[in-house]
Design an enzyme around this catalytic site. Structure first.
Site, mmCIF file in Angstrom:
data_model
loop_
_atom_site.group_PDB
_atom_site.id
_atom_site.type_symbol
_atom_site.label_atom_id
_atom_site.label_comp_id
_atom_site.label_asym_id
_atom_site.label_seq_id
_atom_site.Cartn_x
_atom_site.Cartn_y
_atom_site.Cartn_z
ATOM 1 N N SER A 4 1.050 -1.070 0.194
ATOM 2 C CA SER A 4 -0.064 -0.033 0.490
ATOM 3 C C SER A 4 0.698 1.284 -0.009
ATOM 4 C CB SER A 4 -0.897 0.185 1.335
ATOM 5 O OG SER A 4 -1.307 0.905 1.442
ATOM 6 N N THR A 52 -5.925 1.496 -7.097
ATOM 7 C CA THR A 52 -6.797 0.753 -6.413
ATOM 8 C C THR A 52 -8.099 2.235 -6.705
ATOM 9 O OG1 THR A 52 -5.741 -0.069 -4.814
ATOM 10 C CG2 THR A 52 -7.831 0.856 -4.195
HETATM 11 C C1 LIG Z 1 -7.233 -3.046 7.435
HETATM 12 C C2 LIG Z 1 -7.313 -2.666 5.641
HETATM 13 C C3 LIG Z 1 -6.811 -1.604 5.400
HETATM 14 C C4 LIG Z 1 -6.920 -1.218 4.008
HETATM 15 N N1 LIG Z 1 -5.340 -0.681 2.905
HETATM 16 C C5 LIG Z 1 -5.981 -0.711 1.657
HETATM 17 C C6 LIG Z 1 -5.192 0.428 1.745
HETATM 18 O O1 LIG Z 1 -4.007 0.817 2.334
HETATM 19 N N2 LIG Z 1 -5.307 0.826 -0.099
HETATM 20 C C7 LIG Z 1 -5.631 -0.505 -1.077
HETATM 21 O O2 LIG Z 1 -5.550 -0.268 -2.316
HETATM 22 N N3 LIG Z 1 -6.499 -1.510 -0.317
HETATM 23 C C8 LIG Z 1 -6.746 -1.182 1.018
HETATM 24 N N4 LIG Z 1 -7.310 -2.352 1.810
HETATM 25 C C9 LIG Z 1 -8.522 -3.140 1.168
HETATM 26 C C10 LIG Z 1 -7.931 -4.944 0.995
HETATM 27 O O3 LIG Z 1 -6.409 -4.530 -0.271
HETATM 28 C C11 LIG Z 1 -8.740 -5.443 0.597
HETATM 29 O O4 LIG Z 1 -9.399 -5.284 -0.649
HETATM 30 C C12 LIG Z 1 -9.594 -6.153 1.344
HETATM 31 O O5 LIG Z 1 -9.235 -5.994 2.319
HETATM 32 C C13 LIG Z 1 -10.115 -7.458 0.475
HETATM 33 O O6 LIG Z 1 -11.223 -8.131 1.627
HETATM 34 P P1 LIG Z 1 -11.128 -9.164 2.819
HETATM 35 O O7 LIG Z 1 -10.201 -8.427 3.692
HETATM 36 O O8 LIG Z 1 -12.437 -9.364 3.660
HETATM 37 O O9 LIG Z 1 -9.713 -9.550 2.742
HETATM 38 C C14 LIG Z 1 -7.541 -2.252 3.492
HETATM 39 C C15 LIG Z 1 -8.104 -2.924 3.711
HETATM 40 C C16 LIG Z 1 -7.785 -2.960 5.349
HETATM 41 C C17 LIG Z 1 -9.314 -4.375 5.928
#
Ligand SMILES: Cc1cc2nc3c(=O)[nH]c(=O)nc-3n(C[C@H](O)[C@H](O)[C@H](O)COP(=O)(O)O)c2cc1C
Length: 391
Positions: A108, A156
């Site tokens: 990220s 994203t």
């Molecule tokens: C705490 C947290 C922080 C996240 N930060 C980002 C991020 O910085 N960039 C991004 O593209 N997705 C981010 N996501 C989304 C994840 O990349 C992903 O799409 C998502 O967690 C998938 O769902 P799951 O947690 O049910 O596996 C984040 C998700 C969580 C839970």
């Protein structure tokens, strides 16, 4: 550590909850508004069934796939997350775990560790960006990622700055000064093992985002970078095409749920998309990613690599997603809970559980390879899928 192995992702979550200060744990729970999407991401996998065989099964089963030019040993990648404060080694531990298990990691741009350290830990690193700042700012970040050795770019695009959760939002401090430490002391002192891991590493939780720094400038704070992003006009499809051209290598658009957007992403130069609703952290009420997958895979599966993320908690979930058209999946919370529960070994533990679960489902389904999975392997109840944005 003996006795720290866990047998399910659910157990990793329970341990994360016990181990982390409540504010840090609640940052991982995330979600938005009423939590409809975050819940549907998981529940929808439970609505799908399997159609197993009993004999003539495959003795050996292969899970290897290639995603964005990277050969990986199982169809699971680690999705980019702004980890912050879960573990002193944060994204570096995650990258090491992925490398140890033969898979790729998304880093990220809101991560706490510099990309150079993460690529050193795992050469199969994709750098993730949001559309933030000017094109010059974006180009400078891409250039740094390229020089560091990132092998792909993830843009994203699904973020609408939703705020407010019915169960309450985490308190994330702007900086760690004395006043902040005193304010957080009561909850931190109740989590001595988490505190001890930072004391042993002689480090404080990092609240800066080094990969958002501009050349010659110090790393901004998380909120400083977030403010820049909030103030940036949202990208057009021309901007997305510019980004793809500027990167000039494997390029994923993450956050697509509609067929029309998937087609536009392919037209803009994406080599991969992830059907995703940001793990339910974005616009609440968006259907589960797995419901949107089949229509998107049907529409663009022959033009781009289609991945899915959201709600994957077990190997059988991975198999369901592949049967419905995904090439691979990405996981978020599952590995964050593993990291919180047991550091790098905890992330490896999660990947091992998924690998074992995939293997078991392949065996029962009579498939010798993940590439053989097809809709015939799963039971899809009527009305399950959501074909969004059909022309
Ligand atoms: C705490 C947290 C922080 C996240 N930060 C980002 C991020 O910085 N960039 C991004 O593209 N997705 C981010 N996501 C989304 C994840 O990349 C992903 O799409 C998502 O967690 C998938 O769902 P799951 O947690 O049910 O596996 C984040 C998700 C969580 C839970």
């Amino acid at each position: 550590m003996a006795g720290s192995w866990f047998e399910t992702v659910a157990e990793a979550e329970r341990r994360a909850r016990r181990r982390l200060p409540p504010s840090v744990y609640s940052a991982l729970v995330a979600g938005s508004e009423k939590g409809l999407t975050v819940a549907d991401n998981v529940a929808a996998f439970g609505e799908l069934g399997f159609a197993p065989h009993v004999a003539g099964l495959a003795e050996k089963r292969d899970q290897a796939v290639t995603v964005m030019g990277q050969p990986i040993s199982l169809p699971v990648l680690l999705s980019p997350t702004g980890v912050q404060a879960v573990h002193p080694d944060a994204e570096v531990a995650v990258a090491r775990a992925a490398a140890a298990r033969g898979t790729a990691v998304g880093l990220s741009s809101f991560a706490s560790k510099p990309i150079e350290e993460v690529v050193a830990a795992n050469p199969q690193t994709f750098f993730q960006v949001y559309w933030s700042g000017t094109r010059e700012h974006m180009a400078a970040r891409l250039e740094r990622a390229r020089r560091a050795g990132a092998v792909g770019l993830i843009a994203t695009l699904d973020w609408s700055f939703a705020n407010g959760r019915d169960w309450g939002s985490p308190r994330i401090p702007e900086r760690l000064d004395l006043a902040t430490m005193l304010r957080f002391a009561p909850e931190v002192l109740r989590r001595p093992r988490w505190l001890a891991s930072f004391v042993r590493a002689r480090r404080l939780p990092e609240l800066t985002v080094p990969n958002m720094a501009l050349p010659g400038e110090p790393a901004p704070s998380f909120f400083g970078a977030y403010r820049e992003w909030m103030q940036t006009p949202p990208p057009t499809w021309d901007d997305v095409a510019w980004l793809a051209g500027q990167w000039g290598g494997p390029f994923m658009v993450k956050g697509v749920v509609r067929v029309d957007d998937a087609t536009r992403a392919a037209d803009a130069g994406a080599s991969a998309i992830s059907v995703s609703n940001h793990g339910g952290n974005n616009l609440d009420g968006t259907p589960a990613a797995i419901r949107a997958l089949p229509a998107v895979a049907d529409a663009v599966g022959d033009r781009v690599e289609v991945l899915l993320d959201g709600g994957v908690r077990r190997g059988s979930d991975v198999v369901k997603a592949l049967a419905l058209g995904a090439r691979a999946v990405m996981i978020g919370r599952a590995y964050l809970w593993g990291l919180a529960a047991n550091g790098q070994a905890g992330v490896e533990n999660v990947l091992d559980l998924l690998r074992g679960g995939i293997d078991s489902a392949l065996l029962a389904l009579g498939r010798a390879s993940v590439s053989e999975l097809c809709p015939d392997d799963v039971v899809v109840p009527p009305g399950f899928a959501r074909a969004l944005g059909l022309p």
